[in-house]
Design an enzyme around this catalytic site. Sequence first.
Site, PDB file in Angstrom:
ATOM      1  N   LYS A  88     -74.094  -5.821  54.528  1.00 45.07           N
ATOM      2  CA  LYS A  88     -72.965  -5.304  53.413  1.00 45.07           C
ATOM      3  C   LYS A  88     -72.481  -6.454  52.350  1.00 45.07           C
ATOM      4  O   LYS A  88     -71.768  -7.337  52.737  1.00 45.07           O
ATOM      5  CB  LYS A  88     -71.845  -4.500  53.814  1.00 45.07           C
ATOM      6  CG  LYS A  88     -71.217  -3.759  53.041  1.00 45.07           C
ATOM      7  CD  LYS A  88     -69.566  -3.371  53.082  1.00 45.07           C
ATOM      8  CE  LYS A  88     -68.770  -4.247  52.606  1.00 45.07           C
ATOM      9  NZ  LYS A  88     -68.816  -4.575  51.282  1.00 45.07           N
TER      10      LYS A  88
ATOM     11  N   GLU B 153     -66.608 -16.995  59.359  1.00 42.25           N
ATOM     12  CA  GLU B 153     -66.582 -17.987  58.513  1.00 42.25           C
ATOM     13  C   GLU B 153     -65.295 -17.609  57.586  1.00 42.25           C
ATOM     14  O   GLU B 153     -65.617 -16.623  56.479  1.00 42.25           O
ATOM     15  CB  GLU B 153     -67.680 -18.363  57.750  1.00 42.25           C
ATOM     16  CG  GLU B 153     -68.912 -18.516  58.647  1.00 42.25           C
ATOM     17  CD  GLU B 153     -69.240 -19.753  58.975  1.00 42.25           C
ATOM     18  OE1 GLU B 153     -68.398 -20.844  58.690  1.00 42.25           O
ATOM     19  OE2 GLU B 153     -70.156 -20.321  59.511  1.00 42.25           O
TER      20      GLU B 153
ATOM     21  N   CYS C 203     -65.255 -21.598  49.483  1.00 37.72           N
ATOM     22  CA  CYS C 203     -64.567 -21.837  50.845  1.00 37.72           C
ATOM     23  C   CYS C 203     -64.335 -23.115  51.050  1.00 37.72           C
ATOM     24  O   CYS C 203     -63.019 -23.442  51.636  1.00 37.72           O
ATOM     25  CB  CYS C 203     -65.192 -20.944  51.791  1.00 37.72           C
ATOM     26  SG  CYS C 203     -66.970 -21.531  52.143  1.00 37.72           S
TER      27      CYS C 203
ATOM     28  N   GLU D  18     -54.769 -20.952  50.418  1.00 33.63           N
ATOM     29  CA  GLU D  18     -56.127 -20.982  49.563  1.00 33.63           C
ATOM     30  C   GLU D  18     -55.975 -20.173  48.058  1.00 33.63           C
ATOM     31  O   GLU D  18     -55.536 -18.794  48.412  1.00 33.63           O
ATOM     32  CB  GLU D  18     -57.032 -20.207  50.520  1.00 33.63           C
ATOM     33  CG  GLU D  18     -58.524 -20.200  49.823  1.00 33.63           C
ATOM     34  CD  GLU D  18     -59.638 -19.449  50.513  1.00 33.63           C
ATOM     35  OE1 GLU D  18     -59.352 -18.325  50.994  1.00 33.63           O
ATOM     36  OE2 GLU D  18     -60.721 -20.342  50.792  1.00 33.63           O
TER      37      GLU D  18
HETATM   38  P1  NAD Z   1     -62.846 -10.403  51.686  1.00 35.71           P
HETATM   39  O1  NAD Z   1     -62.615 -10.741  52.967  1.00 35.71           O
HETATM   40  O2  NAD Z   1     -62.041  -9.759  50.749  1.00 35.71           O
HETATM   41  O3  NAD Z   1     -64.445  -9.794  51.648  1.00 35.71           O
HETATM   42  C1  NAD Z   1     -65.417 -10.124  52.490  1.00 35.71           C
HETATM   43  C2  NAD Z   1     -66.429  -8.937  52.798  1.00 35.71           C
HETATM   44  O4  NAD Z   1     -65.710  -8.190  53.682  1.00 35.71           O
HETATM   45  C3  NAD Z   1     -66.632  -7.939  51.635  1.00 35.71           C
HETATM   46  O5  NAD Z   1     -67.967  -7.685  51.602  1.00 35.71           O
HETATM   47  C4  NAD Z   1     -65.782  -6.725  51.793  1.00 35.71           C
HETATM   48  O6  NAD Z   1     -66.215  -5.661  51.294  1.00 35.71           O
HETATM   49  C5  NAD Z   1     -65.528  -6.781  53.433  1.00 35.71           C
HETATM   50  N1  NAD Z   1     -64.247  -6.000  53.757  1.00 35.71           N
HETATM   51  C6  NAD Z   1     -63.136  -6.129  53.283  1.00 35.71           C
HETATM   52  N2  NAD Z   1     -62.386  -5.401  54.364  1.00 35.71           N
HETATM   53  C7  NAD Z   1     -63.161  -4.952  55.214  1.00 35.71           C
HETATM   54  C8  NAD Z   1     -62.852  -4.011  56.291  1.00 35.71           C
HETATM   55  N3  NAD Z   1     -61.868  -3.816  56.544  1.00 35.71           N
HETATM   56  N4  NAD Z   1     -63.752  -3.895  57.110  1.00 35.71           N
HETATM   57  C9  NAD Z   1     -65.127  -4.354  57.105  1.00 35.71           C
HETATM   58  N5  NAD Z   1     -65.345  -5.310  55.693  1.00 35.71           N
HETATM   59  C10 NAD Z   1     -64.465  -5.551  55.159  1.00 35.71           C
HETATM   60  O7  NAD Z   1     -63.304 -11.874  51.085  1.00 35.71           O
HETATM   61  P2  NAD Z   1     -63.826 -12.077  49.668  1.00 35.71           P
HETATM   62  O8  NAD Z   1     -62.497 -11.847  48.696  1.00 35.71           O
HETATM   63  O9  NAD Z   1     -64.893 -11.173  49.110  1.00 35.71           O
HETATM   64  O10 NAD Z   1     -64.251 -13.548  49.707  1.00 35.71           O
HETATM   65  C11 NAD Z   1     -63.389 -14.914  49.394  1.00 35.71           C
HETATM   66  C12 NAD Z   1     -62.972 -15.212  50.888  1.00 35.71           C
HETATM   67  O11 NAD Z   1     -64.032 -15.599  51.507  1.00 35.71           O
HETATM   68  C13 NAD Z   1     -62.128 -16.724  50.771  1.00 35.71           C
HETATM   69  O12 NAD Z   1     -60.997 -16.454  51.469  1.00 35.71           O
HETATM   70  C14 NAD Z   1     -63.321 -17.286  51.063  1.00 35.71           C
HETATM   71  O13 NAD Z   1     -62.600 -18.858  51.665  1.00 35.71           O
HETATM   72  C15 NAD Z   1     -64.110 -16.959  52.076  1.00 35.71           C
HETATM   73  N6  NAD Z   1     -65.238 -17.743  52.091  1.00 35.71           N
HETATM   74  C16 NAD Z   1     -65.671 -18.314  53.469  1.00 35.71           C
HETATM   75  C17 NAD Z   1     -66.796 -18.946  53.446  1.00 35.71           C
HETATM   76  C18 NAD Z   1     -67.208 -19.922  54.733  1.00 35.71           C
HETATM   77  O14 NAD Z   1     -68.326 -20.010  54.826  1.00 35.71           O
HETATM   78  N7  NAD Z   1     -66.107 -20.205  55.543  1.00 35.71           N
HETATM   79  C19 NAD Z   1     -67.496 -18.789  52.292  1.00 35.71           C
HETATM   80  C20 NAD Z   1     -67.265 -18.034  51.365  1.00 35.71           C
HETATM   81  C21 NAD Z   1     -66.297 -17.620  51.021  1.00 35.71           C
END
Ligand code: NAD
Length: 486
Positions: free
Chosen positions: A181, A256, A290, A389
Amino acid sequence: MSETLAPVKPGRLIINGEAVDAASGATFTTTNPATEEVITTVAEAGAEDVDRAVKAARAALDGPWAKMKPIDRSRVLWKLGDLVLQNADEIARLETLDNGKPIFESRLVDIDMVARCFHYFSGWATKISGDTTNLNPSVFTYTLREPVGVVGAIIPWNFPMIMVGWKAAPALAAGNTIVLKPAELTPLTAIRIGELALEAGLPAGVLNVLPGKGRVAGEAIVKHPGVDKISFTGSTEVGQHLMRTAADTLKKITLELGGKSPNIVFADADLDAALKGATAGIFYGKGEVCAAGSRLLVERSIYDDFVTRLAERAKKMAPSDPLDPKTRLGSLVSKQQMEKVLGYVETGVQEGAQLVAGGKAQPVNGKGAFVQATVLAGVDNRMKVAQEEIFGPVLAVIPFDGVDDAVAKANDVFYGLASGVWTRDVKKAHTVARRLAAGTVWVNMYNFYDPAMPFGGVKGSGFGRDLGEACLHEYTQVKSVWLNLE
Ligand code: NAD
């Protein structure tokens, strides 16, 4: 100058080898954050679609994918890497339209990484094996290393296509099938790679792509009893929620999550290189990275000069049209993200930090979620802007005194994703690298990634690893076989 743009076709779900509409017929629109224009419509997956995709993934897992020889799986993955390169211009443009990142990054960094993921992990498909053990002459014992099963991959909006490579390439090399997804803000490149996977010869059902809302499609994947493992990249808050939800069906899970990574500049460093590394460490990817080096720790004896040079450099980095190949600072992913980032700048100033560069929205052609390259100096490590962050082009610069203080400040944070060390002293570099609580340490470089190098966090940044041989352990499980020879 931007090229004239061809229209983008509507995005559909990919389930069981076919592009389909959502069972409910629901769609959503995806918007270019730089122009605020709708790019196209996309089918919005619901629980019923997830169920169909999981069943297709299970059937493929037990059927054609399991029956395919590893060498043939390897060839398909290699071909997919080739197809990504052959369609590089088109996919890079989609990524830039959807996310706002400079085309320079999409084309030269992201495409390259995705292709290398499929090429690198294609080699692993033939090299995953168990062991024979030698415990007793009267029994024959060995281990089998088997796929985990159906993997639910849930990915964020900051690296939409790279994350497909990071998750799908190793999971497929290890013989799993996937329900993926993409984030609702950036679904287009995942769909395109899903189409190319079919062209490469991936059997139907092996890689299913389900754009949709986190709370609907994402939740349905995490709750589905037919999914064996969740591989999640995203925010810490959502990661914690997914871990709780996954407990009900006892799924394996890797997380992650976010970061607040320290980039440490010692006075004995090559300061020109450190300056470039500090700038690229935070402004690459608009800071929506990230592993961004968002806390810059600078040794006090060079602090003032370094901050002055940093501010000069940041002021030269004006945001501009992401489709212009010369652009290095694009648009944030959304106006909402822009407001969040600007809110943090305000908080930092209220907390007593000095704004020495940027700090404002800077629309391009009157539109977009563009934020200036921003530097906050005189930051105390306990301030919010040093601890939370921000996920935008905002650098908090913190002074320190000596190695112990640098390490203490670097580790005094909830997260532990990445870190940087700038020094000419080899001994200092290695001792500091050992003492940093982070999944990655870059020395005299920052923000480098390779499919062969594991990536992931400690503490609040999650657990498990993407990439490298290490991640194959996340996508396989060991079976012990005992055979009585008496
Ligand atoms: P997010 O957590 O809001 O969303 C990530 C994914 O999770 C999306 O596909 C979203 O639709 C899904 N999601 C959201 N709520 C959910 C739920 N209740 N159940 C299942 N899926 C759900 O994150 P974002 O805003 O898209 O991305 C930014 C974040 O990602 C930042 O905190 C960043 O640090 C992190 N990030 C981490 C890494 C890493 O490798 N550690 C890499 C890239 C981004």
